[in-house]
Design an enzyme around this catalytic site. Structure first.
Site, PDB file in Angstrom:
ATOM      1  N   GLU A 193       0.973  -1.249   0.036  1.00 41.54           N
ATOM      2  CA  GLU A 193       0.405  -0.101  -0.371  1.00 41.54           C
ATOM      3  C   GLU A 193       1.180   1.724  -0.359  1.00 41.54           C
ATOM      4  O   GLU A 193       0.626   2.332  -0.448  1.00 41.54           O
ATOM      5  CB  GLU A 193      -0.736   0.087   1.576  1.00 41.54           C
ATOM      6  CG  GLU A 193      -2.308  -1.227   1.241  1.00 41.54           C
ATOM      7  CD  GLU A 193      -2.735  -0.776   2.328  1.00 41.54           C
ATOM      8  OE1 GLU A 193      -3.854  -0.108   2.751  1.00 41.54           O
ATOM      9  OE2 GLU A 193      -1.652  -1.041   4.059  1.00 41.54           O
ATOM     10  N   GLY A 212     -10.603  -8.536   7.860  1.00 41.94           N
ATOM     11  CA  GLY A 212     -11.395 -10.486   7.677  1.00 41.94           C
ATOM     12  C   GLY A 212     -12.768  -9.153   7.861  1.00 41.94           C
ATOM     13  O   GLY A 212     -12.910  -8.380   8.830  1.00 41.94           O
ATOM     14  N   MET A 237      -5.494  -6.262  13.473  1.00 43.83           N
ATOM     15  CA  MET A 237      -4.535  -6.087  14.074  1.00 43.83           C
ATOM     16  C   MET A 237      -3.871  -5.110  14.972  1.00 43.83           C
ATOM     17  O   MET A 237      -3.135  -5.129  15.534  1.00 43.83           O
ATOM     18  CB  MET A 237      -3.235  -7.235  14.158  1.00 43.83           C
ATOM     19  CG  MET A 237      -3.854  -8.829  13.331  1.00 43.83           C
ATOM     20  SD  MET A 237      -3.221 -10.190  12.471  1.00 43.83           S
ATOM     21  CE  MET A 237      -1.958 -10.398  14.428  1.00 43.83           C
ATOM     22  N   GLU A 238      -4.296  -3.684  14.220  1.00 47.68           N
ATOM     23  CA  GLU A 238      -3.368  -2.627  14.879  1.00 47.68           C
ATOM     24  C   GLU A 238      -4.899  -1.586  15.246  1.00 47.68           C
ATOM     25  O   GLU A 238      -4.844  -0.660  15.993  1.00 47.68           O
ATOM     26  CB  GLU A 238      -2.979  -1.732  13.491  1.00 47.68           C
ATOM     27  CG  GLU A 238      -1.627  -3.629  13.319  1.00 47.68           C
ATOM     28  CD  GLU A 238      -2.411  -3.847  11.893  1.00 47.68           C
ATOM     29  OE1 GLU A 238      -3.427  -4.021  11.511  1.00 47.68           O
ATOM     30  OE2 GLU A 238      -1.146  -5.522  12.177  1.00 47.68           O
ATOM     31  N   ASP A 241     -10.762 -11.104   3.290  1.00 48.67           N
ATOM     32  CA  ASP A 241     -11.000 -11.781   3.740  1.00 48.67           C
ATOM     33  C   ASP A 241     -12.043 -12.403   4.211  1.00 48.67           C
ATOM     34  O   ASP A 241     -12.503 -10.277   5.464  1.00 48.67           O
ATOM     35  CB  ASP A 241      -9.910 -12.842   4.170  1.00 48.67           C
ATOM     36  CG  ASP A 241      -9.277 -12.006   5.952  1.00 48.67           C
ATOM     37  OD1 ASP A 241      -9.243 -12.163   6.536  1.00 48.67           O
ATOM     38  OD2 ASP A 241      -8.309 -11.151   5.183  1.00 48.67           O
TER      39      ASP A 241
HETATM   40  N1  SAH Z   1       1.686 -12.226   5.331  1.00 52.95           N
HETATM   41  C1  SAH Z   1       1.832 -10.960   6.600  1.00 52.95           C
HETATM   42  C2  SAH Z   1       1.007 -11.119   7.778  1.00 52.95           C
HETATM   43  C3  SAH Z   1      -0.138 -10.209   7.947  1.00 52.95           C
HETATM   44  S1  SAH Z   1      -0.804 -10.772   9.441  1.00 52.95           S
HETATM   45  C4  SAH Z   1       2.787 -10.406   6.121  1.00 52.95           C
HETATM   46  O1  SAH Z   1       3.840 -10.727   6.666  1.00 52.95           O
HETATM   47  O2  SAH Z   1       3.161  -9.154   6.132  1.00 52.95           O
HETATM   48  C5  SAH Z   1      -2.474 -10.182   8.542  1.00 52.95           C
HETATM   49  C6  SAH Z   1      -2.193  -8.800   8.850  1.00 52.95           C
HETATM   50  O3  SAH Z   1      -3.789  -8.108   8.047  1.00 52.95           O
HETATM   51  C7  SAH Z   1      -3.137  -8.064   9.726  1.00 52.95           C
HETATM   52  O4  SAH Z   1      -1.807  -6.634   9.468  1.00 52.95           O
HETATM   53  C8  SAH Z   1      -4.171  -7.519  10.097  1.00 52.95           C
HETATM   54  O5  SAH Z   1      -4.459  -5.531  10.387  1.00 52.95           O
HETATM   55  C9  SAH Z   1      -5.060  -8.337   8.517  1.00 52.95           C
HETATM   56  N2  SAH Z   1      -5.927  -8.941   8.740  1.00 52.95           N
HETATM   57  C10 SAH Z   1      -6.290  -9.572   7.538  1.00 52.95           C
HETATM   58  N3  SAH Z   1      -7.396  -9.924   8.066  1.00 52.95           N
HETATM   59  C11 SAH Z   1      -7.512 -10.882   8.874  1.00 52.95           C
HETATM   60  C12 SAH Z   1      -7.800 -11.382   9.924  1.00 52.95           C
HETATM   61  N4  SAH Z   1      -8.788 -12.782   9.028  1.00 52.95           N
HETATM   62  N5  SAH Z   1      -7.839 -11.414  11.212  1.00 52.95           N
HETATM   63  C13 SAH Z   1      -7.118 -10.243  12.030  1.00 52.95           C
HETATM   64  N6  SAH Z   1      -6.001  -9.021  10.960  1.00 52.95           N
HETATM   65  C14 SAH Z   1      -6.526  -9.643   9.701  1.00 52.95           C
END
Ligand code: SAH
Length: 245
Positions: free
Chosen positions: A12, A78, A183-184, A207
């Site tokens: 992004e 999500g 998550m933030e 998702d």
């Molecule tokens: N593979 C990624 C990890 C991302 S963790 C990497 O290596 O960068 C997932 C990120 O997307 C988090 O920052 C969270 O805020 C968001 N996110 C998207 N879908 C989510 C879900 N189902 N549950 C929790 N966080 C989700």
């Protein structure tokens, strides 16, 4: 009086970096901060990093070291509210921490010593982000639904349908029905509250936090979310430059 643009994902941020005028990079707290101008506005760009503590550190540094006075946050999430589908966008009204539980000392979800469960986003900045989201999606020729409401944050990637349903159920029963989970955001909202910094946030739904979330998520990030974020932020910064919000 810089505006901070916080991105959850490198994909992004990439488009913004390409448009940044007079870019200057500074390393601090193990993170990269980019100062410069977008649409004639002083900005500082950063990656939030993942999880509440990491995001809180990033925001604190943006405010304390880089003079951020407004903050806008983009990322993916999500969808767990009814009708919140992959490809939709949620602009946050407020945030709750779904993993905060200091009961029985404090009510479930209440942030100890704050006397509140939710941190609200700035109404004016969120309205501007909502407008920019609709305009950005229109420019991309997309008909995605734009939702406006509560987002739940916690240190957990929710990737099972049963868990997502349960999370939605218990939060709703406590009076906090969320549209999406990530998550933030709640950590960023809390730090902005502490400093009195106006804050707005949008999340593209990557998702449904269900059993295929781990497959849908990376595919979506690469193909769609980065385009959404760029189109929306470009509109947002242009409008901000014109109205001098
Ligand atoms: N593979 C990624 C990890 C991302 S963790 C990497 O290596 O960068 C997932 C990120 O997307 C988090 O920052 C969270 O805020 C968001 N996110 C998207 N879908 C989510 C879900 N189902 N549950 C929790 N966080 C989700």
């Amino acid at each position: 009086m810089a505006i901070a643009i916080l991105s959850a994902l490198a994909e992004e941020q990439q488009g913004l970096l390409e448009r940044l005028r007079q870019p200057r990079r500074t390393e601090r707290a193990g993170r990269s901060f980019w100062q410069g101008e977008l649409h004639g506005q002083p900005v500082v760009l950063a990656l939030s990093r993942i999880g509440k503590v990491a995001a809180a550190t990033t925001v604190t540094t943006l405010i304390e070291a880089f003079g951020a006075r407004q903050l806008v946050f983009t990322g993916v999430a999500g969808g767990i509210g009814p009708g919140v589908q992959v490809g939709d966008v949620v602009v946050a009204t407020d945030f709750v921490q779904h993993d905060m539980d200091a009961s029985p000392l404090f009510p479930r979800y209440q942030i100890p010593l704050y006397g509140r469960e939710r941190f609200v986003c700035d109404v004016r900045l969120s309205a501007a982000l909502l407008d920019a989201t609709r305009a950005g999606l229109r420019e991309l020729g997309l008909q995605a639904t734009v939702h406006h409401g509560l987002i739940a944050s916690g240190d957990r990637f929710v990737s099972a349908a049963a868990e997502a349903m349960q999370l939605h159920k218990v939060l709703s029963e406590a009076g906090h029905p969320p549209l999406a989970v990530e998550m933030e955001g709640a950590a960023v909202a809390q730090v902005c509250h502490d400093y009195g910094i106006p804050f707005a946030a949008m999340r593209t739904i990557s998702d449904r936090a269900d059993d295929t979330a781990h497959v849908d998520f990376p595919k979506f990030v690469n193909e769609v979310a980065s385009r959404y974020a760029l189109a929306i932020l470009d509109d947002f910064m242009r409008d901000l430059g014109q109205s001098r919000v």
